[in-house]
Design an enzyme around this catalytic site. Sequence first.
Site: not given
Ligand code: ITT
Length: 203
Positions: A10, A13, A76-77, A160, A187
């Site tokens: 991502n 991120k 993971d968020s 996001g 966070h």
């Molecule tokens: P990786 O697993 O490759 O790191 P991903 O986008 O799939 O990328 P996650 O499974 O951790 O990552 O999903 C996190 C989602 O949560 C992210 O795609 C956003 O939709 C949301 N999210 C997390 N942190 C955020 C933030 O700071 N601001 C807005 N949305 C956030």
Amino acid sequence: MRRIIFATGNQDKMREIKKILAGLTIDGEEVTVCSMKEVGINPEIVEDGKTFEENAIIKAKAVAGYVPDAIVLADDSGLEVDYLNKEPGIYSARYLGEDTPYSIKNANLIERLSGIADEKRTARFVCAIAAALPGGKVITETATIEGRIGYEEKGENGFGYDPIFYVPAYGKTTAELSEEDKNEISHRGKALRAIRERLLTEI
Ligand code: ITT
């Protein structure tokens, strides 16, 4: 120079992470934070954990398998909306489909909260960071930021769910905050600063 490899695909991120960890030194050595892409690793990772922490560990270990001598971090968020029993939670990226634009995901959450009063719109972003250390030990830190789901998208920054995540203390969504202000209270900022402190003592 030491390298930390961040196990995320991502880019949004990654941009925040590079800013938050800028200037990190371990044992007097400057640390460069690289994405998996920058070091040419692109593993298929199955995020089948039941918690943010489990999924962060899965990602960090998957990448550490390719670079056993490096420090590998993973994030993971997601967003927990209290009124929706903490949905979308660990499924935040996959909610309504991985490739669905956030304008649609955000409009859907607003719609699901239509008619719900301010005090019941509470929500939080959660971030678990896992660090896989050379030698196999894995450490984790989890942090949150509390807020409320807004009534419309606001702001152009962040990514996001940021345009609908309203932080009462600032009177703004996290998409209306500057990147510096968001990283200060987010966070991800809190969890990464905590893991940074742990790395200084664990390495
Ligand atoms: P990786 O697993 O490759 O790191 P991903 O986008 O799939 O990328 P996650 O499974 O951790 O990552 O999903 C996190 C989602 O949560 C992210 O795609 C956003 O939709 C949301 N999210 C997390 N942190 C955020 C933030 O700071 N601001 C807005 N949305 C956030």
